[in-house]
Design an enzyme around this catalytic site. Sequence first.
Site, PDB file in Angstrom:
ATOM      1  N   ASP A   1      -5.376 -10.469  -2.643  1.00 19.73           N
ATOM      2  CA  ASP A   1      -5.628 -10.189  -4.058  1.00 19.73           C
ATOM      3  C   ASP A   1      -6.917 -10.883  -4.452  1.00 19.73           C
ATOM      4  OD1 ASP A   1      -3.558  -9.072  -6.435  1.00 19.73           O
ATOM      5  OD2 ASP A   1      -5.227 -10.289  -7.162  1.00 19.73           O
ATOM      6  N   SER A   2      -7.582 -10.361  -5.491  1.00 12.58           N
ATOM      7  CA  SER A   2      -8.828 -10.990  -5.930  1.00 12.58           C
ATOM      8  C   SER A   2      -8.571 -12.092  -6.960  1.00 12.58           C
ATOM      9  CB  SER A   2      -9.770  -9.940  -6.516  1.00 12.58           C
ATOM     10  OG  SER A   2      -9.120  -9.263  -7.564  1.00 12.58           O
TER      11      SER A   2
ATOM     12  N   ASN B   1     -11.776  -9.272  -2.271  1.00 10.58           N
ATOM     13  CA  ASN B   1     -11.828  -7.915  -2.778  1.00 10.58           C
ATOM     14  C   ASN B   1     -11.197  -7.032  -1.697  1.00 10.58           C
ATOM     15  OD1 ASN B   1     -12.650  -5.218  -3.183  1.00 10.58           O
ATOM     16  ND2 ASN B   1     -14.456  -5.898  -4.322  1.00 10.58           N
ATOM     17  N   ALA B   2     -10.122  -6.341  -2.041  1.00 10.85           N
ATOM     18  CA  ALA B   2      -9.373  -5.588  -1.029  1.00 10.85           C
ATOM     19  C   ALA B   2     -10.220  -4.473  -0.411  1.00 10.85           C
ATOM     20  CB  ALA B   2      -8.102  -5.015  -1.638  1.00 10.85           C
TER      21      ALA B   2
ATOM     22  N   PHE C   1      -3.614  -5.904  -2.821  1.00  3.22           N
ATOM     23  CA  PHE C   1      -3.381  -6.021  -4.267  1.00  3.22           C
ATOM     24  C   PHE C   1      -1.974  -6.608  -4.480  1.00  3.22           C
ATOM     25  CE2 PHE C   1      -6.015  -2.344  -3.275  1.00  3.22           C
ATOM     26  CZ  PHE C   1      -7.169  -2.567  -4.016  1.00  3.22           C
TER      27      PHE C   1
ATOM     28  N   ASP D   1      -1.409  -1.148  -3.530  1.00  3.98           N
ATOM     29  CA  ASP D   1      -0.908  -1.055  -4.912  1.00  3.98           C
ATOM     30  C   ASP D   1      -1.985  -1.537  -5.882  1.00  3.98           C
ATOM     31  OD1 ASP D   1       0.667  -0.770  -7.158  1.00  3.98           O
ATOM     32  OD2 ASP D   1       1.787  -2.622  -6.853  1.00  3.98           O
TER      33      ASP D   1
ATOM     34  N   CYS E   1      -0.731   3.678 -10.431  1.00  6.47           N
ATOM     35  CA  CYS E   1       0.003   3.452 -11.685  1.00  6.47           C
ATOM     36  C   CYS E   1      -0.742   4.048 -12.863  1.00  6.47           C
ATOM     37  CB  CYS E   1       0.254   1.963 -11.897  1.00  6.47           C
ATOM     38  SG  CYS E   1      -1.242   0.988 -11.923  1.00  6.47           S
TER      39      CYS E   1
END
Length: 398
Positions: A255-256, A281-282, A234, A302, A342
Amino acid sequence: MTISARAAERLRSGHVWVFKSDVVSGGGSPAGAVVDVADERGRPLGTALYSNSSVIALRLVSREPLAAAEVVGRLVAERLRAAIAYRERLVRSTDAYRIAFSEADGLPGLIVDRYNDLLALQVTTQAFDREELRGAVVRELVRVPGPRAIFERVDARIRALEQLPPLHDRLIWPAAERETSAAEAANPKTIFSLSGVRFRFDALAGQKTGAFLDQRENYAALERYARGTALDCFCYQGGFALHLARACQSVTGVDSSRPALEIAGQNAQLNSREIEWIEANAFDLLKDYAAARRQYDTIVLDPPAFAKSRASVPTALRGYKELNLRALKMLGRGGILATCSCSHHVSEADFVAMLASAAADSGRVVRVLEHRGAALDHPAIATIPETSYLKCLICCVS
Ligand code: SAH
Protein backbone atom coordinates in the site's frame (compact mmCIF):
# COMPACT_ATOMS: atom_id res chain seq x y z
CA MET A 1 -41.13 21.49 -5.18
CA THR A 2 -41.86 20.95 -8.88
CA ILE A 3 -39.58 18.81 -11.02
CA SER A 4 -39.21 18.20 -14.76
CA ALA A 5 -40.96 15.39 -16.64
CA ARG A 6 -37.63 13.58 -17.05
CA ALA A 7 -36.96 13.64 -13.30
CA ALA A 8 -40.53 12.55 -12.53
CA GLU A 9 -40.03 9.57 -14.84
CA ARG A 10 -36.83 8.70 -13.01
CA LEU A 11 -38.62 8.72 -9.65
CA ARG A 12 -41.49 6.65 -11.06
CA SER A 13 -38.97 4.06 -12.25
CA GLY A 14 -37.85 3.56 -8.64
CA HIS A 15 -34.86 5.87 -8.34
CA VAL A 16 -34.75 8.42 -5.52
CA TRP A 17 -32.59 11.26 -6.89
CA VAL A 18 -33.57 14.51 -8.57
CA PHE A 19 -30.74 16.59 -10.01
CA LYS A 20 -30.56 20.34 -9.44
CA SER A 21 -31.06 20.99 -13.15
CA ASP A 22 -34.41 19.15 -12.99
CA VAL A 23 -35.91 21.36 -10.27
CA VAL A 24 -38.47 23.56 -12.05
CA SER A 25 -39.73 25.62 -9.10
CA GLY A 26 -39.47 25.79 -5.34
CA GLY A 27 -35.66 25.66 -5.32
CA GLY A 28 -35.51 28.41 -2.68
CA SER A 29 -36.34 26.10 0.24
CA PRO A 30 -34.03 26.17 3.27
CA ALA A 31 -30.96 23.89 3.32
CA GLY A 32 -31.87 20.37 4.43
CA ALA A 33 -35.64 20.96 4.34
CA VAL A 34 -38.19 18.16 4.09
CA VAL A 35 -40.23 19.02 0.97
CA ASP A 36 -43.17 17.73 -1.08
CA VAL A 37 -42.30 16.78 -4.66
CA ALA A 38 -44.69 17.04 -7.61
CA ASP A 39 -44.48 16.87 -11.39
CA GLU A 40 -45.27 19.82 -13.64
CA ARG A 41 -48.95 18.89 -13.72
CA GLY A 42 -49.07 19.06 -9.94
CA ARG A 43 -49.28 15.28 -9.42
CA PRO A 44 -47.62 14.39 -6.11
CA LEU A 45 -44.53 12.15 -6.23
CA GLY A 46 -43.69 11.98 -2.53
CA THR A 47 -41.49 13.55 0.11
CA ALA A 48 -37.80 14.36 -0.26
CA LEU A 49 -34.82 15.80 1.57
CA TYR A 50 -33.53 18.95 -0.09
CA SER A 51 -29.97 20.14 -0.53
CA ASN A 52 -29.38 23.66 -1.85
CA SER A 53 -25.76 23.00 -2.79
CA SER A 54 -25.46 19.41 -4.07
CA VAL A 55 -25.98 18.51 -7.74
CA ILE A 56 -28.44 15.99 -6.27
CA ALA A 57 -31.04 18.50 -5.08
CA LEU A 58 -33.66 16.04 -3.84
CA ARG A 59 -33.47 12.56 -2.35
CA LEU A 60 -36.86 10.93 -2.04
CA VAL A 61 -37.62 9.37 1.35
CA SER A 62 -41.24 8.44 0.79
CA ARG A 63 -43.62 8.00 -2.13
CA GLU A 64 -46.34 9.46 0.17
CA PRO A 65 -46.74 13.15 0.99
CA LEU A 66 -45.51 13.37 4.60
CA ALA A 67 -45.20 16.30 6.99
CA ALA A 68 -41.68 17.17 8.09
CA ALA A 69 -42.60 16.21 11.65
CA GLU A 70 -43.57 12.70 10.49
CA VAL A 71 -40.26 12.21 8.71
CA VAL A 72 -38.32 13.31 11.78
CA GLY A 73 -40.59 11.74 14.37
CA ARG A 74 -41.50 8.43 12.77
CA LEU A 75 -40.02 7.60 9.37
CA VAL A 76 -36.33 7.77 10.31
CA ALA A 77 -36.83 5.53 13.35
CA GLU A 78 -38.86 3.04 11.27
CA ARG A 79 -36.21 2.91 8.55
CA LEU A 80 -33.44 2.40 11.09
CA ARG A 81 -35.36 -0.40 12.77
CA ALA A 82 -35.92 -2.07 9.40
CA ALA A 83 -32.23 -1.68 8.54
CA ILE A 84 -31.19 -3.26 11.84
CA ALA A 85 -33.68 -6.13 11.40
CA TYR A 86 -32.35 -6.77 7.87
CA ARG A 87 -28.79 -7.13 9.22
CA GLU A 88 -29.95 -9.37 12.06
CA ARG A 89 -31.41 -11.66 9.45
CA LEU A 90 -28.51 -11.71 7.02
CA VAL A 91 -25.20 -10.80 8.62
CA ARG A 92 -23.12 -13.72 9.91
CA SER A 93 -19.66 -14.35 11.37
CA THR A 94 -18.88 -10.80 12.38
CA ASP A 95 -19.43 -8.06 14.93
CA ALA A 96 -18.61 -5.35 12.38
CA TYR A 97 -21.02 -4.40 9.63
CA ARG A 98 -22.86 -1.48 8.11
CA ILE A 99 -26.12 -0.86 9.96
CA ALA A 100 -27.45 1.85 7.67
CA PHE A 101 -26.28 2.62 4.14
CA SER A 102 -27.88 5.82 2.96
CA GLU A 103 -30.14 5.41 -0.10
CA ALA A 104 -29.83 1.60 0.08
CA ASP A 105 -31.74 1.74 3.40
CA GLY A 106 -34.08 4.61 2.57
CA LEU A 107 -31.97 6.97 4.71
CA PRO A 108 -30.21 9.17 2.14
CA GLY A 109 -27.29 10.90 3.81
CA LEU A 110 -26.85 8.62 6.80
CA ILE A 111 -24.20 5.92 7.19
CA VAL A 112 -23.83 3.94 10.40
CA ASP A 113 -21.21 1.24 10.91
CA ARG A 114 -20.94 -1.05 13.88
CA TYR A 115 -17.49 -2.03 15.15
CA ASN A 116 -18.15 -4.43 17.98
CA ASP A 117 -19.33 -2.24 20.88
CA LEU A 118 -18.91 1.10 19.06
CA LEU A 119 -20.96 2.78 16.38
CA ALA A 120 -19.48 5.12 13.78
CA LEU A 121 -21.95 7.52 12.22
CA GLN A 122 -21.42 9.64 9.14
CA VAL A 123 -23.67 12.34 7.79
CA THR A 124 -23.44 13.19 4.09
CA THR A 125 -26.43 15.48 3.42
CA GLN A 126 -27.70 18.79 4.79
CA ALA A 127 -30.90 17.15 6.02
CA PHE A 128 -29.20 14.53 8.19
CA ASP A 129 -26.90 17.20 9.60
CA ARG A 130 -29.90 18.96 11.19
CA GLU A 131 -30.20 18.54 14.94
CA GLU A 132 -33.74 17.06 14.78
CA LEU A 133 -32.66 14.26 12.45
CA ARG A 134 -29.43 13.60 14.34
CA GLY A 135 -31.49 13.37 17.53
CA ALA A 136 -33.94 10.90 15.98
CA VAL A 137 -31.06 8.72 14.74
CA VAL A 138 -29.18 8.66 18.04
CA ARG A 139 -32.35 7.92 20.05
CA GLU A 140 -32.95 4.83 17.92
CA LEU A 141 -29.33 3.61 17.81
CA VAL A 142 -28.96 3.82 21.56
CA ARG A 143 -31.95 1.48 21.97
CA VAL A 144 -30.75 -1.22 19.57
CA PRO A 145 -28.04 -2.37 19.08
CA GLY A 146 -27.12 -0.70 22.36
CA PRO A 147 -23.56 0.53 21.73
CA ARG A 148 -21.06 1.62 24.38
CA ALA A 149 -20.56 4.86 22.49
CA ILE A 150 -21.36 6.53 19.17
CA PHE A 151 -18.70 8.49 17.31
CA GLU A 152 -19.10 10.74 14.33
CA ARG A 153 -16.68 10.25 11.44
CA VAL A 154 -16.28 13.27 9.20
CA ASP A 155 -15.64 13.34 5.46
CA ALA A 156 -14.42 16.94 5.05
CA ARG A 157 -14.80 16.83 1.25
CA ILE A 158 -18.47 15.85 1.43
CA ARG A 159 -19.22 18.45 4.11
CA ALA A 160 -17.64 21.11 1.90
CA LEU A 161 -19.74 19.98 -1.10
CA GLU A 162 -22.89 20.19 1.03
CA GLN A 163 -21.73 23.58 2.38
CA LEU A 164 -21.91 22.30 5.93
CA PRO A 165 -19.67 23.80 8.63
CA PRO A 166 -16.42 21.84 9.12
CA LEU A 167 -16.38 19.27 11.91
CA HIS A 168 -13.84 16.93 13.45
CA ASP A 169 -14.28 13.27 14.29
CA ARG A 170 -15.91 13.31 17.72
CA LEU A 171 -17.84 11.49 20.40
CA ILE A 172 -21.57 12.17 20.05
CA TRP A 173 -22.99 9.78 22.64
CA PRO A 174 -22.91 9.44 25.60
CA ALA A 175 -22.70 13.17 26.21
CA ALA A 176 -19.98 13.83 28.77
CA GLU A 177 -22.08 16.01 31.05
CA ARG A 178 -24.89 13.47 31.38
CA GLU A 179 -22.85 10.36 32.08
CA THR A 180 -20.56 10.04 35.02
CA SER A 181 -18.80 7.11 33.37
CA ALA A 182 -18.61 8.92 30.03
CA ALA A 183 -14.82 9.07 29.99
CA GLU A 184 -14.56 5.30 30.19
CA ALA A 185 -17.48 4.64 27.86
CA ALA A 186 -15.97 7.02 25.35
CA ASN A 187 -12.74 5.12 24.75
CA PRO A 188 -12.56 5.37 20.93
CA LYS A 189 -10.68 2.08 20.58
CA THR A 190 -12.04 -1.39 20.19
CA ILE A 191 -11.32 -4.71 18.48
CA PHE A 192 -13.73 -6.24 15.98
CA SER A 193 -13.64 -9.47 14.07
CA LEU A 194 -14.47 -10.53 10.52
CA SER A 195 -14.85 -14.30 10.11
CA GLY A 196 -12.60 -14.82 13.12
CA VAL A 197 -9.83 -12.45 11.97
CA ARG A 198 -9.33 -9.64 14.50
CA PHE A 199 -8.82 -5.97 13.66
CA ARG A 200 -8.13 -2.81 15.62
CA PHE A 201 -10.51 0.12 15.32
CA ASP A 202 -9.94 3.64 16.57
CA ALA A 203 -12.87 5.97 15.97
CA LEU A 204 -10.71 9.07 16.38
CA ALA A 205 -7.68 7.93 14.40
CA GLY A 206 -8.36 10.15 11.43
CA GLN A 207 -8.41 7.44 8.75
CA LYS A 208 -11.50 7.75 6.62
CA THR A 209 -13.20 4.56 7.75
CA GLY A 210 -12.28 1.79 10.11
CA ALA A 211 -12.45 -0.92 7.51
CA PHE A 212 -13.81 -1.71 4.10
CA LEU A 213 -16.67 -3.73 5.51
CA ASP A 214 -18.16 -4.15 2.03
CA GLN A 215 -15.30 -6.58 1.23
CA ARG A 216 -15.93 -8.78 4.29
CA GLU A 217 -17.60 -11.69 2.48
CA ASN A 218 -15.06 -11.45 -0.36
CA TYR A 219 -12.18 -11.97 2.11
CA ALA A 220 -13.79 -15.21 3.25
CA ALA A 221 -14.63 -16.29 -0.32
CA LEU A 222 -11.06 -15.76 -1.52
CA GLU A 223 -9.64 -17.61 1.48
CA ARG A 224 -11.40 -20.75 0.24
CA TYR A 225 -9.36 -20.75 -3.02
CA ALA A 226 -6.13 -19.07 -1.97
CA ARG A 227 -2.89 -21.00 -1.61
CA GLY A 228 0.91 -20.79 -1.82
CA THR A 229 2.54 -17.37 -2.04
CA ALA A 230 0.20 -14.37 -1.96
CA LEU A 231 0.46 -10.70 -2.91
CA ASP A 232 -2.24 -8.27 -1.69
CA CYS A 233 -2.02 -5.03 -3.71
CA PHE A 234 -3.72 -1.95 -2.19
CA CYS A 235 -3.92 -3.82 1.11
CA TYR A 236 -4.94 -0.87 3.37
CA GLN A 237 -5.12 -2.25 6.94
CA GLY A 238 -4.72 -5.84 5.76
CA GLY A 239 -8.29 -7.08 5.20
CA PHE A 240 -7.44 -9.53 2.42
CA ALA A 241 -3.86 -10.20 3.57
CA LEU A 242 -4.90 -11.33 7.05
CA HIS A 243 -7.44 -13.75 5.66
CA LEU A 244 -4.90 -15.03 3.11
CA ALA A 245 -2.43 -15.64 5.94
CA ARG A 246 -4.72 -18.43 7.19
CA ALA A 247 -4.52 -20.23 3.81
CA CYS A 248 -1.15 -19.32 2.27
CA GLN A 249 2.51 -20.04 3.05
CA SER A 250 3.59 -16.42 2.72
CA VAL A 251 1.76 -13.13 2.29
CA THR A 252 2.98 -9.72 1.16
CA GLY A 253 0.77 -6.62 1.45
CA VAL A 254 1.44 -3.46 -0.57
CA ASP A 255 0.00 0.00 0.00
CA SER A 256 1.16 3.57 -0.53
CA SER A 257 -0.17 4.72 2.86
CA ARG A 258 2.18 4.37 5.79
CA PRO A 259 -0.51 4.94 8.45
CA ALA A 260 -2.63 2.18 6.88
CA LEU A 261 0.36 -0.20 6.89
CA GLU A 262 1.14 0.59 10.53
CA ILE A 263 -2.34 -0.55 11.51
CA ALA A 264 -2.01 -3.54 9.17
CA GLY A 265 1.16 -4.48 11.11
CA GLN A 266 -0.67 -4.20 14.44
CA ASN A 267 -3.51 -6.31 13.06
CA ALA A 268 -1.05 -9.01 11.98
CA GLN A 269 0.41 -9.06 15.52
CA LEU A 270 -3.05 -9.25 17.03
CA ASN A 271 -3.65 -12.41 14.98
CA SER A 272 -0.11 -13.78 15.50
CA ARG A 273 0.59 -13.73 11.76
CA GLU A 274 3.81 -12.97 9.89
CA ILE A 275 3.08 -10.76 6.91
CA GLU A 276 5.51 -8.66 4.86
CA TRP A 277 4.24 -5.08 4.44
CA ILE A 278 5.68 -2.92 1.67
CA GLU A 279 5.07 0.81 1.35
CA ALA A 280 5.04 1.41 -2.41
CA ASN A 281 3.10 2.57 -5.39
CA ALA A 282 1.45 -0.69 -6.47
CA PHE A 283 1.71 0.23 -10.17
CA ASP A 284 5.50 0.61 -9.90
CA LEU A 285 5.91 -2.45 -7.71
CA LEU A 286 3.93 -4.67 -10.09
CA LYS A 287 5.95 -3.34 -13.02
CA ASP A 288 9.26 -4.08 -11.26
CA TYR A 289 8.16 -7.49 -10.01
CA ALA A 290 6.76 -8.49 -13.42
CA ALA A 291 10.04 -7.40 -15.08
CA ALA A 292 11.98 -9.44 -12.51
CA ARG A 293 9.74 -12.44 -13.35
CA ARG A 294 8.49 -12.84 -9.80
CA GLN A 295 5.73 -15.42 -9.48
CA TYR A 296 2.84 -15.70 -7.02
CA ASP A 297 0.10 -18.26 -6.51
CA THR A 298 -2.51 -15.75 -5.33
CA ILE A 299 -2.82 -12.04 -6.18
CA VAL A 300 -5.37 -9.47 -4.95
CA LEU A 301 -6.00 -6.18 -6.76
CA ASP A 302 -8.28 -3.84 -4.81
CA PRO A 303 -7.39 -0.31 -5.91
CA PRO A 304 -9.24 2.88 -4.89
CA ALA A 305 -12.02 4.13 -7.21
CA PHE A 306 -10.22 5.21 -10.39
CA ALA A 307 -13.38 6.54 -12.06
CA LYS A 308 -14.84 9.36 -9.99
CA SER A 309 -17.03 10.48 -12.91
CA ARG A 310 -18.44 9.03 -16.11
CA ALA A 311 -15.90 10.98 -18.16
CA SER A 312 -12.97 9.26 -16.45
CA VAL A 313 -14.18 5.69 -17.19
CA PRO A 314 -11.89 5.09 -20.23
CA THR A 315 -8.80 6.23 -18.27
CA ALA A 316 -9.89 4.13 -15.30
CA LEU A 317 -10.29 1.04 -17.49
CA ARG A 318 -6.77 1.55 -18.86
CA GLY A 319 -5.49 1.67 -15.26
CA TYR A 320 -7.35 -1.51 -14.32
CA LYS A 321 -6.07 -3.26 -17.43
CA GLU A 322 -2.47 -2.34 -16.71
CA LEU A 323 -2.74 -3.75 -13.18
CA ASN A 324 -4.56 -6.90 -14.23
CA LEU A 325 -2.21 -7.62 -17.13
CA ARG A 326 0.82 -7.40 -14.85
CA ALA A 327 -0.85 -9.59 -12.23
CA LEU A 328 -1.79 -12.22 -14.85
CA LYS A 329 1.83 -12.36 -16.02
CA MET A 330 2.99 -12.95 -12.45
CA LEU A 331 0.59 -15.75 -11.58
CA GLY A 332 1.82 -19.30 -11.70
CA ARG A 333 -0.21 -22.02 -13.38
CA GLY A 334 -3.52 -22.55 -11.55
CA GLY A 335 -2.97 -19.22 -9.78
CA ILE A 336 -5.82 -17.33 -8.14
CA LEU A 337 -6.62 -13.70 -8.97
CA ALA A 338 -9.10 -11.58 -7.01
CA THR A 339 -9.67 -8.36 -8.92
CA CYS A 340 -11.94 -5.58 -7.67
CA SER A 341 -13.39 -2.23 -8.67
CA CYS A 342 -15.37 -0.02 -6.31
CA SER A 343 -16.39 2.66 -8.74
CA HIS A 344 -20.04 2.54 -9.79
CA HIS A 345 -19.31 4.29 -13.07
CA VAL A 346 -17.44 1.15 -14.18
CA SER A 347 -20.15 -1.44 -14.81
CA GLU A 348 -19.73 -5.15 -14.19
CA ALA A 349 -19.84 -5.65 -17.98
CA ASP A 350 -17.07 -3.05 -18.53
CA PHE A 351 -14.99 -4.66 -15.82
CA VAL A 352 -15.35 -8.18 -17.25
CA ALA A 353 -14.51 -6.84 -20.73
CA MET A 354 -11.37 -5.18 -19.28
CA LEU A 355 -10.33 -8.50 -17.73
CA ALA A 356 -11.00 -10.33 -21.01
CA SER A 357 -8.77 -7.89 -22.83
CA ALA A 358 -5.98 -8.33 -20.26
CA ALA A 359 -6.39 -12.12 -20.48
CA ALA A 360 -6.11 -12.03 -24.28
CA ASP A 361 -2.98 -9.86 -24.15
CA SER A 362 -1.35 -12.08 -21.54
CA GLY A 363 -2.11 -15.29 -23.45
CA ARG A 364 -3.52 -16.80 -20.25
CA VAL A 365 -6.84 -18.59 -19.82
CA VAL A 366 -8.88 -16.90 -17.09
CA ARG A 367 -11.74 -18.83 -15.54
CA VAL A 368 -14.06 -16.69 -13.46
CA LEU A 369 -14.89 -18.74 -10.37
CA GLU A 370 -17.12 -16.15 -8.72
CA HIS A 371 -18.72 -12.84 -9.70
CA ARG A 372 -19.12 -11.07 -6.39
CA GLY A 373 -20.28 -7.70 -5.08
CA ALA A 374 -20.48 -5.96 -1.74
CA ALA A 375 -21.39 -7.84 1.44
CA LEU A 376 -25.09 -8.20 2.22
CA ASP A 377 -25.05 -5.36 4.74
CA HIS A 378 -24.42 -3.02 1.77
CA PRO A 379 -27.73 -3.69 -0.01
CA ALA A 380 -27.90 -3.32 -3.79
CA ILE A 381 -31.26 -1.82 -4.77
CA ALA A 382 -32.36 -2.94 -8.24
CA THR A 383 -33.86 0.46 -9.12
CA ILE A 384 -30.85 2.46 -7.83
CA PRO A 385 -27.85 1.29 -9.89
CA GLU A 386 -25.43 3.44 -7.84
CA THR A 387 -25.98 1.08 -4.91
CA SER A 388 -24.24 -1.78 -6.78
CA TYR A 389 -20.81 -0.26 -6.97
CA LEU A 390 -18.40 -3.01 -5.87
CA LYS A 391 -17.25 -5.75 -8.22
CA CYS A 392 -14.97 -8.58 -7.14
CA LEU A 393 -14.07 -11.32 -9.59
CA ILE A 394 -12.29 -14.38 -8.23
CA CYS A 395 -10.52 -16.19 -11.04
CA CYS A 396 -8.38 -19.24 -11.69
CA VAL A 397 -5.62 -18.55 -14.20
CA SER A 398 -4.01 -21.24 -16.35
N1 SAH B 1 -8.11 -3.93 0.08
C1 SAH B 1 -8.38 -3.00 1.15
C2 SAH B 1 -9.01 -1.71 0.68
C3 SAH B 1 -8.22 -0.95 -0.33
S1 SAH B 1 -8.67 0.73 -0.42
C4 SAH B 1 -9.28 -3.68 2.19
O1 SAH B 1 -9.93 -4.66 1.85
O2 SAH B 1 -9.32 -3.21 3.32
C5 SAH B 1 -7.46 1.35 -1.48
C6 SAH B 1 -6.08 1.46 -0.88
O3 SAH B 1 -5.20 1.79 -1.95
C7 SAH B 1 -5.88 2.53 0.18
O4 SAH B 1 -5.37 1.91 1.34
C8 SAH B 1 -4.83 3.48 -0.42
O5 SAH B 1 -3.88 3.91 0.54
C9 SAH B 1 -4.17 2.61 -1.43
N2 SAH B 1 -3.55 3.24 -2.61
C10 SAH B 1 -4.03 4.24 -3.37
N3 SAH B 1 -3.23 4.46 -4.44
C11 SAH B 1 -2.21 3.55 -4.34
C12 SAH B 1 -1.07 3.22 -5.14
N4 SAH B 1 -0.82 3.89 -6.29
N5 SAH B 1 -0.27 2.23 -4.75
C13 SAH B 1 -0.51 1.54 -3.61
N6 SAH B 1 -1.57 1.79 -2.82
C14 SAH B 1 -2.41 2.78 -3.18
